[in-house]
Motif scaffolding. Structure first.
Motif, PDB file in Angstrom:
ATOM      1  N   SER A 189      -8.880  13.644 -26.543  1.00 18.62           N
ATOM      2  CA  SER A 189      -7.480  13.237 -26.419  1.00 18.62           C
ATOM      3  C   SER A 189      -7.264  11.762 -26.786  1.00 18.62           C
ATOM      4  CB  SER A 189      -6.998  13.499 -24.993  1.00 18.62           C
ATOM      5  OG  SER A 189      -7.719  12.693 -24.058  1.00 18.62           O
ATOM      6  N   THR A 190      -8.323  10.927 -26.686  1.00 21.44           N
ATOM      7  CA  THR A 190      -8.176   9.500 -27.028  1.00 21.44           C
ATOM      8  C   THR A 190      -8.399   9.212 -28.514  1.00 21.44           C
ATOM      9  OG1 THR A 190     -10.519   9.095 -26.528  1.00 21.44           O
ATOM     10  CG2 THR A 190      -8.930   8.810 -24.727  1.00 21.44           C
ATOM     11  N   ILE A 191      -8.921  10.178 -29.258  1.00 22.66           N
ATOM     12  CA  ILE A 191      -9.220   9.943 -30.681  1.00 22.66           C
ATOM     13  C   ILE A 191      -7.973   9.563 -31.487  1.00 22.66           C
ATOM     14  CG2 ILE A 191      -9.938  11.108 -32.803  1.00 22.66           C
ATOM     15  CD1 ILE A 191     -12.142  12.456 -31.200  1.00 22.66           C
ATOM     16  N   PRO A 192      -6.829  10.274 -31.394  1.00 23.93           N
ATOM     17  CA  PRO A 192      -5.633   9.843 -32.146  1.00 23.93           C
ATOM     18  C   PRO A 192      -5.187   8.432 -31.802  1.00 23.93           C
ATOM     19  CG  PRO A 192      -5.366  12.077 -31.311  1.00 23.93           C
ATOM     20  CD  PRO A 192      -6.593  11.547 -30.668  1.00 23.93           C
ATOM     21  N   THR A 193      -5.328   8.063 -30.510  1.00 28.98           N
ATOM     22  CA  THR A 193      -4.941   6.700 -30.112  1.00 28.98           C
ATOM     23  C   THR A 193      -5.846   5.665 -30.762  1.00 28.98           C
ATOM     24  OG1 THR A 193      -4.203   7.576 -27.980  1.00 28.98           O
ATOM     25  CG2 THR A 193      -4.538   5.193 -28.148  1.00 28.98           C
ATOM     26  N   ILE A 194      -7.138   5.962 -30.790  1.00 31.50           N
ATOM     27  CA  ILE A 194      -8.082   5.026 -31.422  1.00 31.50           C
ATOM     28  C   ILE A 194      -7.793   4.911 -32.913  1.00 31.50           C
ATOM     29  CG2 ILE A 194     -10.503   4.640 -31.940  1.00 31.50           C
ATOM     30  CD1 ILE A 194     -11.201   5.985 -29.303  1.00 31.50           C
ATOM     31  N   ARG A 195      -7.480   6.033 -33.559  1.00 33.30           N
ATOM     32  CA  ARG A 195      -7.139   5.985 -34.982  1.00 33.30           C
ATOM     33  C   ARG A 195      -5.919   5.087 -35.214  1.00 33.30           C
ATOM     34  NH1 ARG A 195      -8.571  11.680 -35.640  1.00 33.30           N
ATOM     35  NH2 ARG A 195     -10.337  11.832 -37.084  1.00 33.30           N
ATOM     36  N   THR A 196      -4.932   5.239 -34.371  1.00 35.69           N
ATOM     37  CA  THR A 196      -3.728   4.402 -34.504  1.00 35.69           C
ATOM     38  C   THR A 196      -4.072   2.935 -34.309  1.00 35.69           C
ATOM     39  OG1 THR A 196      -2.381   6.231 -33.659  1.00 35.69           O
ATOM     40  CG2 THR A 196      -1.407   4.032 -33.636  1.00 35.69           C
ATOM     41  N   GLN A 197      -4.912   2.639 -33.333  1.00 34.58           N
ATOM     42  CA  GLN A 197      -5.323   1.257 -33.104  1.00 34.58           C
ATOM     43  C   GLN A 197      -6.067   0.692 -34.316  1.00 34.58           C
ATOM     44  OE1 GLN A 197      -7.657   1.305 -29.534  1.00 34.58           O
ATOM     45  NE2 GLN A 197      -5.902   1.652 -28.170  1.00 34.58           N
ATOM     46  N   ILE A 198      -6.954   1.507 -34.889  1.00 33.01           N
ATOM     47  CA  ILE A 198      -7.705   1.057 -36.078  1.00 33.01           C
ATOM     48  C   ILE A 198      -6.757   0.794 -37.236  1.00 33.01           C
ATOM     49  CG2 ILE A 198      -9.360   1.802 -37.819  1.00 33.01           C
ATOM     50  CD1 ILE A 198     -10.888   3.245 -35.612  1.00 33.01           C
ATOM     51  N   LYS A 199      -5.798   1.677 -37.444  1.00 33.09           N
ATOM     52  CA  LYS A 199      -4.850   1.497 -38.548  1.00 33.09           C
ATOM     53  C   LYS A 199      -4.011   0.238 -38.344  1.00 33.09           C
ATOM     54  CE  LYS A 199      -1.272   3.925 -41.153  1.00 33.09           C
ATOM     55  NZ  LYS A 199      -0.479   5.176 -41.285  1.00 33.09           N
ATOM     56  N   GLU A 200      -3.511   0.056 -37.088  1.00 32.08           N
ATOM     57  CA  GLU A 200      -2.702  -1.134 -36.823  1.00 32.08           C
ATOM     58  C   GLU A 200      -3.532  -2.404 -36.973  1.00 32.08           C
ATOM     59  OE1 GLU A 200      -1.166  -0.499 -32.961  1.00 32.08           O
ATOM     60  OE2 GLU A 200       0.378   0.957 -33.598  1.00 32.08           O
TER      61      GLU A 200
END
Length: 793
Positions: A189-200
């Motif tokens: 469940s935290t993977i999409p959040t981490i992806r967003t953080q990496i992109k930002e």
């Protein structure tokens, strides 16, 4: 009938036998285990033979019962014996049972410790199995936890691209192995959040990169221009500085090798910028499936930065550093974009070409605007050199720069105009400092110095002893030298423009023509219009113009030698300075003629004629004598002038004297003229005729000068001697010895003679030598005037 009955009986019997055989077969099937009862019964009932079959079956049962009874009677005794034996065995069996129970009890007592140990062993085996299960689970979970911990460390260290790769491995490789655990679901469940953080975070790095590259593009452009300047040797000072840095220590034999290696490994301009951020961001967005959005964002931001780069600095027009900064920013921008194209494919060639086309239009417009305010020739030349270096640098990176060479042609015209303004002051200074006297040299060093400045060849002067005098003043070698300096200045602008020798030669010739026909011509015109120029100065100027006219051939040869073009090429334009110097010399000559005539007018202004004088003084007037003396001394100073100039000046002054004498006689302010004043005027005219016949200028002994006084001579002879009959009779014919005298001129003089009043008798005596009455003489005068008026159309 008897015969048919047995046959029928036999047939019936046969049928019954068949039925019996059929029923026997069916019963046999029923008795056997393989028989199919349903099908047998179906057959019996289907043929309606069930009653007969039942009877047959009953008889068969009876038969079987009899067989059983026989068998039982036969085996009954054996059965009784068997039962008796069985009863005997029962007792033995009970004994065995008791023995077995005893053995079992003993076995149970002895196996209790074993059973206890077995149960313990089972429990240990269960524990061991659970431990193995835990170990296996931990072996599956530990890599996941290690990868997750590694992911967290990479995120903290801002290593976003490795973190993204770790996240991909965690999601697709490790987490599916332990998907049955609840903590795995939380990680997923935290993977999409981490992806967003990496992109930002990567986009934040990209913004920092864009800001950094905007600040450092000037350094990149400067390094690229320096590299190109050294490579193409366009900037000698810079090349010397770089060569000094690369010069090895002579005491070290390996220094040259090291210097060469350093030179080969010298960082390129792109090395001044760290492009890793944009590469990481590109890879991250590619992995995230957002490459198109990233490319669009990057290009939008770079377009905006391009517009900012193309805006010139505020002080661009003040000095060369402003232009350099402007070009450094532009070069740095496109060098970085070219590097991005070659290393990442983030941008395309069409995108860069489109940006470059827009930039070229903006750059050309800005350069036109700012260079138009430049009034310094050296700054303009430096700007040109900077533009050429900029073109070489951009061409080295594959950009089209032909438009800038067209711009340089416009800058060249402006540079030429600036040079014109500069050389106007140069020529004015030369004219102001010149003393307009022929150059006097006292030794050989001074002589060869002048000859080196101006190619004057004269064998007579060369063989003469010192001191020697050149025919021209210092203005000639200085003007010639400045023309050469102007050619050198124009030639400097041609360097680096990729022009052929013929094109350079044509450009230099056109620029030199403009210098001669506009700048120098205007300066000479201003010089000749100065009212304080003396006659000797004008004479020297005319001589100078003559030698400057000849110097045009030397200038043409100098241009050909300097540009390397063919001297006698059909395409080479001729210098038009010859005509300009000729016109200037003519203007100077006109000023000479005009000034001499003004001097003549000064002498006539001090003359005080007594037009009612009764008789002449017997000698020429004093002012005429002084005038003749002045003219003789003046024309003696013309000895070094061209004969044509001196002769023309002499002819002009004689003509002016004659016209002035005539104008004085016909002046409207002179109302009366006596015979004595005419005789005095005649003596003055004789003095002028004697001057004309004395060859005041060499080569004027053919009577040409006397022709200037012919009209005045004929007029005075006609009026003084009264040869009216010849004048009237021969008027308009070739034999008329008063051909130059016009009737209106004669009538004007006669009117003034009539007005003299008391001197009229003497005047009338000139008409007739006879002693006629006064009235007849008056009638004769009236008749002559009428006839002369008749001659006047």
């Amino acid at each position: 009938m008897a015969s048919k009955l047995p046959a029928a009986i036999s047939a019936s019997q046969k049928a019954e036998n068949e039925v019996e055989a059929k029923h026997d077969h069916l019963i046999t099937e029923l008795e056997s285990s393989e028989g199919h009862t349903p099908s047998t019964l179906r057959t019996i009932y289907h043929d309606n033979e069930h009653e007969h079959f039942a009877k047959k079956l009953e008889s068969r049962i009876k038969l079987q019962d009899k067989e059983i009874e026989k068998m039982c009677h036969r085996h009954y005794q054996g059965f009784i014996d068997a039962v008796r034996e069985l009863l005997q065995v029962r007792g033995q069996a009970n004994s065995v049972k008791d023995d077995i129970a005893l053995v079992d009890s003993q076995l149970q007592d002895s196996s209790k410790p074993l059973i206890s140990k077995a149960e313990e062993l089972i429990e240990c085996r269960k524990t061991q199995k659970n431990a193995c299960s835990v170990v296996e689970t931990l072996e599956l979970a530990l890599p996941v936890l290690e990868m997750y911990s590694k992911l967290q460390e990479q995120m903290l260290a801002k290593r976003y691209y490795p973190a993204l790769k770790t996240l991909e491995q965690l999601e697709h490789t490790y987490l599916p192995r332990i998907s049955r655990f609840r903590f795995t679901q939380r990680m997923c469940s935290t993977i999409p959040t981490i992806r967003t953080q990496i992109k930002e975070a990567s986009m934040s790095d990209l913004k920092d990169f864009l800001e950094s590259i905007r600040r450092h593009c000037s350094r990149v452009g400067e390094a690229a221009m320096i590299q190109m300047a050294v490579r193409s040797k366009m900037d000698e000072n810079l090349a010397r500085k770089v060569s000094k840095k690369q010069t090895a220590n002579p005491m070290n034999p390996f220094a040259n090798m090291e210097a060469n290696q350093e030179d080969e490994e010298a960082p390129s301009p792109q090395d001044l910028v760290d492009f890793s951020a944009v590469y990481r961001c590109l890879h991250i967005n590619t992995v995230l499936g957002a490459r198109d959005q990233f490319e669009s964002y990057y290009r939008k931001q770079r377009r905006h930065q391009c517009r900012l780069v193309l805006d010139p600095p505020a002080n661009m027009g003040e000095n060369l550093n402003g232009y350099k900064t402007y070009f450094h920013n532009i070069i740095g921008f496109f060098v970085c974009e070219e590097h991005i194209l070659n290393t990442s494919g983030l941008v395309t060639r069409n995108y860069i070409d489109e940006l470059w086309d827009l930039a070229v239009q903006k750059i050309v417009g800005q350069l036109k605007t700012y260079s138009a305010y430049c009034t310094d020739a050296s700054l303009n030349l430096s700007i040109k050199n900077t533009i050429v270096l900029f073109c070489h640098t951009m061409k080295g990176y594959g950009f089209t720069v032909s438009t800038f060479y067209d711009l340089l042609l416009e800058v060249r015209d402006q540079y030429t105009e600036i040079l014109m303004l500069k050389w106007v002051h140069v020529f004015q200074k030369i004219f102001e400092e010149d003393d307009y006297t022929a150059i006097l040299v006292r030794d050989e060093e001074e002589y060869y110095y002048i000859v080196s400045k101006f190619p004057y060849i004269n064998e007579k002067l060369e063989k003469a002893k010192f001191p020697k005098r050149f025919p021209f003043s210092q203005m000639v070698p200085k003007v010639y030298g400045q023309c050469r300096q102007y050619i050198y200045a124009c030639l400097k602008f041609c360097e680096g423009l990729h022009l052929s020798h013929t094109e350079i030669d044509d450009m230099i010739r056109r620029a030199t023509n403009v210098l001669l026909t506009r700048t120098l011509s205007g300066s000479v015109s201003v010089l000749l219009q100065q009212p304080n120029l003396s006659l000797l100065q004008l004479i020297q100027i005319a001589v100078n113009m003559n030698y400057l006219e000849k110097s045009c051939d030397y200038l043409e040869e100098f241009i050909s030698n300097t540009t390397g073009a063919e001297k006698d090429s059909v395409h080479a334009s001729r210098l038009r300075g010859t005509a300009m110097f000729k016109d200037a010399r003519n203007d100077a000559e006109e000023r000479i003629y005009s000034q001499i005539n003004e001097k003549v007018d000064d002498f006539f202004e001090i003359a005080e004629y007594e037009w009612n004088r009764p008789e002449s003084t017997g000698m020429a007037s004093g002012y005429v004598t002084d005038l003749i003396a002045f003219l003789r001394s003046t024309f003696q100073s013309f000895s070094h002038l061209p004969y044509k100039l001196a002769q023309t000046a002499c002819m002009s002054v004689c003509k002016h004297i004659a016209d002035t004498l005539k104008a004085q006689l016909l002046d409207d302010n002179v109302k009366q003229v006596s015979v004595g004043s005419l005789q005095q005027l005649n003596l003055d005219l004789v003095q002028c005729e004697m001057f004309a016949s004395s060859e005041p200028v060499p080569g004027m002994n053919d009577g040409t000068l006397q022709l200037a006084f012919v009209e005045m001579r004929q007029l005075l002879d006609l009026v003084i001697y009264g040869d009216w009959s010849s004048y009237i009779a021969d008027y308009g014919t070739e034999r008329n010895k008063y051909a130059r005298v016009q009737p209106q001129t004669v009538l004007a003089i006669l009117d003034k003679m009539k007005a003299s009043g008391r001197k009229l008798n003497n005047f009338l005596d000139s008409f007739s030598r006879s002693k006629k009455p006064e009235k007849d003489k008056q009638q004769l005068l009236e008749t002559v005037m009428k006839r002369i008026k008749a001659l006047n159309p």
